[in-house]
Design an enzyme around this catalytic site. Structure first.
Site, PDB file in Angstrom:
ATOM      1  N   LYS A 542      10.748 102.010  32.340  1.00  0.00           N
ATOM      2  CA  LYS A 542      10.866 103.290  33.047  1.00  0.00           C
ATOM      3  C   LYS A 542       9.621 103.432  33.909  1.00  0.00           C
ATOM      4  O   LYS A 542       8.694 102.619  33.793  1.00  0.00           O
ATOM      5  CB  LYS A 542      10.950 104.461  32.068  1.00  0.00           C
ATOM      6  CG  LYS A 542       9.885 104.408  30.946  1.00  0.00           C
ATOM      7  CD  LYS A 542      10.045 105.525  29.923  1.00  0.00           C
ATOM      8  CE  LYS A 542      11.120 105.289  28.908  1.00  0.00           C
ATOM      9  NZ  LYS A 542      12.163 106.265  28.890  1.00  0.00           N
ATOM     10  N   THR A 650      17.811 108.610  31.483  1.00  0.00           N
ATOM     11  CA  THR A 650      19.117 107.959  31.590  1.00  0.00           C
ATOM     12  C   THR A 650      19.013 106.512  31.103  1.00  0.00           C
ATOM     13  O   THR A 650      20.000 105.937  30.651  1.00  0.00           O
ATOM     14  CB  THR A 650      19.619 107.976  33.056  1.00  0.00           C
ATOM     15  OG1 THR A 650      18.529 107.632  33.910  1.00  0.00           O
ATOM     16  CG2 THR A 650      20.156 109.329  33.444  1.00  0.00           C
ATOM     17  N   LYS A 654      21.537 103.992  28.870  1.00  0.00           N
ATOM     18  CA  LYS A 654      21.934 102.622  29.228  1.00  0.00           C
ATOM     19  C   LYS A 654      21.584 101.654  28.108  1.00  0.00           C
ATOM     20  O   LYS A 654      22.354 100.736  27.799  1.00  0.00           O
ATOM     21  CB  LYS A 654      21.242 102.201  30.534  1.00  0.00           C
ATOM     22  CG  LYS A 654      21.701 103.006  31.734  1.00  0.00           C
ATOM     23  CD  LYS A 654      20.758 102.842  32.920  1.00  0.00           C
ATOM     24  CE  LYS A 654      20.960 103.971  33.914  1.00  0.00           C
ATOM     25  NZ  LYS A 654      19.845 104.088  34.875  1.00  0.00           N
TER      26      LYS A 654
HETATM   27  O1  H53 Z   1      15.423 112.695  36.889  1.00  0.00           O
HETATM   28  C1  H53 Z   1      16.291 112.085  35.956  1.00  0.00           C
HETATM   29  C2  H53 Z   1      15.986 112.546  34.558  1.00  0.00           C
HETATM   30  C3  H53 Z   1      14.520 112.334  34.231  1.00  0.00           C
HETATM   31  C4  H53 Z   1      13.651 112.939  35.329  1.00  0.00           C
HETATM   32  C5  H53 Z   1      14.049 112.384  36.678  1.00  0.00           C
HETATM   33  C6  H53 Z   1      13.274 112.903  37.871  1.00  0.00           C
HETATM   34  C7  H53 Z   1      12.912 111.990  38.863  1.00  0.00           C
HETATM   35  O2  H53 Z   1      13.233 110.703  38.744  1.00  0.00           O
HETATM   36  C8  H53 Z   1      12.216 112.433  39.997  1.00  0.00           C
HETATM   37  C9  H53 Z   1      11.921 113.766  40.156  1.00  0.00           C
HETATM   38  C10 H53 Z   1      12.312 114.661  39.181  1.00  0.00           C
HETATM   39  O3  H53 Z   1      12.058 115.969  39.352  1.00  0.00           O
HETATM   40  C11 H53 Z   1      12.974 114.222  38.039  1.00  0.00           C
HETATM   41  O4  H53 Z   1      12.317 112.644  35.053  1.00  0.00           O
HETATM   42  O5  H53 Z   1      14.228 112.912  32.986  1.00  0.00           O
HETATM   43  O6  H53 Z   1      16.791 111.839  33.649  1.00  0.00           O
HETATM   44  C12 H53 Z   1      17.714 112.414  36.361  1.00  0.00           C
HETATM   45  O7  H53 Z   1      18.032 113.725  36.064  1.00  0.00           O
END
Ligand code: H53
Length: 808
Positions: A542, A650, A654
């Site tokens: 991640k 996510t 997966k």
């Molecule tokens: O969004 C994902 C979440 C995750 C969260 C991510 C995310 C970004 O990748 C970029 C900006 C933001 O505000 C949030 O960190 O937890 O799963 C999809 O919802």
């Protein structure tokens, strides 16, 4: 589509589109020929849908997102068209996987948010919803990561260099966008008072269309990405004066807008160019929708019936003011009517509670880029706050918190407040997160109108992340329950019946071992580290961020290292720790965490005393393509963020979908994953969100945890001793000092529960049949986390959208 037809198509495209006879064709030429053939079939569907999409009563969703991370197209499109096997036959003996592997991925996003958008397009197409994804065609996507001397080095992404077969440029739908300048008032021919915007400059947005085909569905959705071009290639006046460079400057300046993706995930960067990017793609998209609405013979009075627009985070929130500007300034609609249409059009997804990710723009900057929008926002705010005042007279604190303008110090435009005020619905992305959105992030908005708040737990597409990535497991599952589960993931439940079946367990273990062997080869080729496929593959992939706590994982690794060094006969379950992820180039701590992982890897992997019991690997350049090789090989999925910080996650879905067991906190969607798979099939540890809040409120002292736990103290001391840094005692001091003095993400408090929980993992893995049973049950119970479920919830509860009727 028979192998013979495909064979003929490949040969035709090799000759006529690529222009290379088979005798001299390179693998790249073959890739192109196959890709053209697949694109032809997708276009065929797209064209067949034309009438349906353009019927007067069809309402569609526009998904506005500054990021899309679709991953390479070829493999997925073959799968979705149902022609992979026949394509293989058509190639008689040639290696289709080699060709598929040649494709560069469009890295037009940073992480979770952009990948989620791509999963949703796959599901929208699969479920036959009329939809368009609107975004930016960045010339340079997310940087490629290489590792030099343990440090991250950023290398520019060149995804467009080999050309992009999947996109079609549509200059005839280009839009002109204004930027900067000032506004002036005038009286129109009916005597009405009006405002017009005189910009400093204009830029042309040219759309590039990529049709995304659904899984065995006959349906496509469109990904329309805008590229910035100069309004005129040369300023001829300058040119004629002989100022060649001056003339070209304007062109370069304009094209800058879509040049490069900002590489920050969940960290705002208050740069003018970023605001220009956001406005640029939003303005092009709104104008495109207006064009389509008018072309279909509708009036703009019905705009919200033709389009529902989803704001993917606050990045496109300026759309609220832009639609108002179009309706009021350009189409002379009365404010109240325009506002009603706007509010019925938009809905907003919040993806984060992290304060540093909530976008706000300094007022002077905002006003200098979008002077008219600032006036419109003031007016929206004035009317909104008047309403608030009548409901909560005298509550100035509330008014200050609800205001779109932050006036507590330097003045800012708060994009989340704009999105809230301008939307009919706001949703969080996991049950816990949606609760926190109500209670912590927007409590005042919640008081005002609780009905507006919803939850849609994220989902992932099982096509790419199981069907395509894990063909071995897919075949095994097909063999037991048939093959329709890829479009109805709840059917995986039928696997529960086989969880205790020893023969099935053995097959399951065999597939996992094959996947791990393949990944071990990739690890060896890309890093030189040799890992044992029979060891436990413990995986954390991640973005690198302190709240995701990759360094907690490292503390555990050093704990094991220390134990092995102290007790040369210690027996533990052999493990391979695998990390992957990019750090924002300006995020010092995240980059230092990467260096720490690589430094620990170097020491541990070379120490004969470790007896290969643990291996540590940092696999560079984590992206969609590499992820597809990693998920299928995971035994253990690390989801160890501080409770309350990860909105959903996510990757957690997966990995579990590929049979990994999770070690995790009660954060984001972990909570729901654990509910689904059963507490007994999930390794839970750590503070809950409430406990974390209480701990902080009571005056958290991380040093106490360290001093009270000799093993933890030993770990910190080992880092500070310079053992992992060639004697440099200061290199990692920013990390250890932060942990001992501030520890914003509560690693010290969660360390002992985490290490103990890892011990349970160690024991559990020794009973391979029981472990495999848990793994099967994890997969069997993942149906909820299909993006099909999520998209249906959006369609039913937020967008009120109907799918096309199936083909007769
Ligand atoms: O969004 C994902 C979440 C995750 C969260 C991510 C995310 C970004 O990748 C970029 C900006 C933001 O505000 C949030 O960190 O937890 O799963 C999809 O919802």
């Amino acid at each position: 589509m028979s192998p013979e037809i495909l064979k003929a198509a490949f040969a035709d495209n090799l000759n006529f589109a690529v222009g290379r006879p088979a005798e001299i064709a390179t693998p790249e030429d073959w890739y192109q020929a196959i890709a053209f053939s697949v694109r032809d079939r997708i276009m065929h569907r797209w064209v067949r849908q034309f009438e349906k999409r353009n019927a007067p009563d069809v309402r569609q969703v526009a998904y506005l997102s500054a990021e899309f991370l679709p991953g390479p197209h070829l493999g997925n499109s073959l799968l979705n068209l149902g022609i992979t096997d026949n394509a293989r036959k058509a190639l008689a003996g040639q290696d289709l996987d080699l060709y598929i592997g040649l494709e560069e991925e469009p890295g037009l996003g940073n992480g979770g948010l952009g990948r989620l958008a791509a999963c949703y397009l796959d599901s929208l197409a699969t479920l036959c919803y009329p939809a368009t994804g609107y975004g930016i065609r960045y010339e340079f996507g997310i940087f490629d990561q290489s590792i030099k001397d343990g440090w991250q080095v950023e290398v520019t992404d060149k995804w467009l260099l080999p050309g992009n077969i999947w996109e079609i440029k549509r200059p005839n739908f280009a839009q002109v966008v204004k930027i900067g300048g000032h506004t002036e008032t005038y009286t129109d021919e009916h005597g009405a008072f009006r405002v017009r915007w005189i910009p400093d400059r204009v830029v042309v947005g040219v759309p590039y269309d990529t049709p995304i085909v659904g899984y065995l569905s006959d349906s496509c959705v469109l990904l329309r990405l805008w590229s910035a071009e100069a309004a005129q290639s040369f300023d001829f006046a300058d040119f004629n004066r002989g100022d060649y460079y001056g003339a070209v400057e304007e062109k370069v300046f304009s094209e800058n807008i879509s040049k490069v993706l900002y590489p920050n995930d969940e960290q705002l960067e208050g740069k003018r160019l970023r605001l220009e990017q956001q406005y640029f793609f939003v303005a092009c998209s709104i104008k495109d929708m207006i064009r389509l609405c008018l072309r279909r013979g509708s009036t703009l009075e019905r705009f919200h019936e033709m389009f529902c627009v989803q704001l993917n985070d606050t990045h496109p929130a300026i759309a609220v003011a832009e639609l108002m500007r179009q309706l009021v300034d350009k189409y002379a609609m009365p404010w109240e009517r325009a506002w009603d249409i706007t509010r019925r059009t938009f809905s907003y997804t919040n993806h984060t509670l992290m304060p540093e990710a909530l976008e706000k723009w300094p007022l002077p900057l905002f006003g200098s880029v979008l002077p008219r929008h600032l006036e419109i926002i003031y007016e929206i705010n004035r009317r909104f706050l008047d309403e608030v005042r009548t409901r909560f007279p005298g509550d100035e604190g509330k008014i200050a918190r609800l205001s779109i303008i932050d006036e507590s110090g330097e003045k800012y435009v708060r994009m989340a407040n704009l999105a809230m005020v301008g939307s009919h619905t706001v949703n969080g992305v996991a049950a816990l997160h949606s609760e926190l959105v109500k209670t912590q992030l927007f409590p005042d908005f919640h008081d005002l109108d609780p009905k507006r708040f919803q939850n849609v737990t994220n989902g992932v597409t099982p096509r790419r992340f199981l069907g395509l990535s894990n063909p071995g497991l897919t075949r095994l599952i097909d063999g037991r329950i048939g093959d329709s589960w890829l479009s109805n993931l709840d059917r995986l439940r039928e696997l529960e019946a086989f969880a205790g079946d020893v023969g099935f367990q053995q097959d399951w273990m065999r597939v996992k071992l094959e996947n791990k062997t393949r990944l071990a080869r990739i690890i060896r080729d890309r890093t030189g580290v040799v890992v044992d496929p029979s060891s436990l593959f413990d995986i954390q992939v991640k973005r690198i961020h302190e709240y995701k706590r990759q360094h907690l994982n490292v503390l555990h690794i050093i704990t094991l290292y220390q134990r092995i060094k102290h007790d040369p006969r210690l027996q533990i379950t052999p493990r391979t720790f695998l990390f992957g992820g990019k750090a924002a180039p300006g995020y010092f701590m995240a980059k230092l965490i990467i260096k720490l992982i690589n430094s620990v890897a170097e020491t541990v992997n070379q120490d004969p005393a470790v007896r290969d019991l643990i291996k540590v690997v940092f696999l560079p350049d984590y992206n969609v393509k590499h992820a597809q090789n990693i998920y299928p090989a995971a035994d253990l999925s690390e989801q160890i963020s501080t409770a309350g910080k990860e909105a959903s996650g996510t990757g957690n879905m997966k990995l579990s979908l590929n049979g990994a067991l999770t070690i995790g906190t009660l954060d984001g969607a972990n909570v729901e994953i654990r509910e689904e798979v059963g507490a007994e099939n999930f390794f839970l540890f750590g503070l809950t969100c409430e406990q974390a809040a209480r701990l902080r409120a009571g005056g958290y002292n991380p040093g106490d945890y360290c001093h009270g736990d000799p093993e933890l103290r030993g770990v910190i001391e080992l880092i500070d001793s310079g053992l992992f840094s060639h004697g440099d005692r200061d290199l990692f001091r920013p990390i250890t000092a932060h942990l001992l003095e501030r520890d914003d993400y509560l690693l010290m408090a969660d360390y002992r529960p985490y290490v103990n929980c890892q011990q349970e993992v160690d024991h559990a893995y020794r009973d391979r049949h029981h472990w495999t049973r848990m793994s099967i049950l994890n997969v069997a119970r993942m149906g909820k986390f299909s993006s099909d479920r999520a998209v249906r919830e959006y369609a039913d509860n937020i967008w009120k959208l109907k799918p096309f009727a199936p083909e007769a």
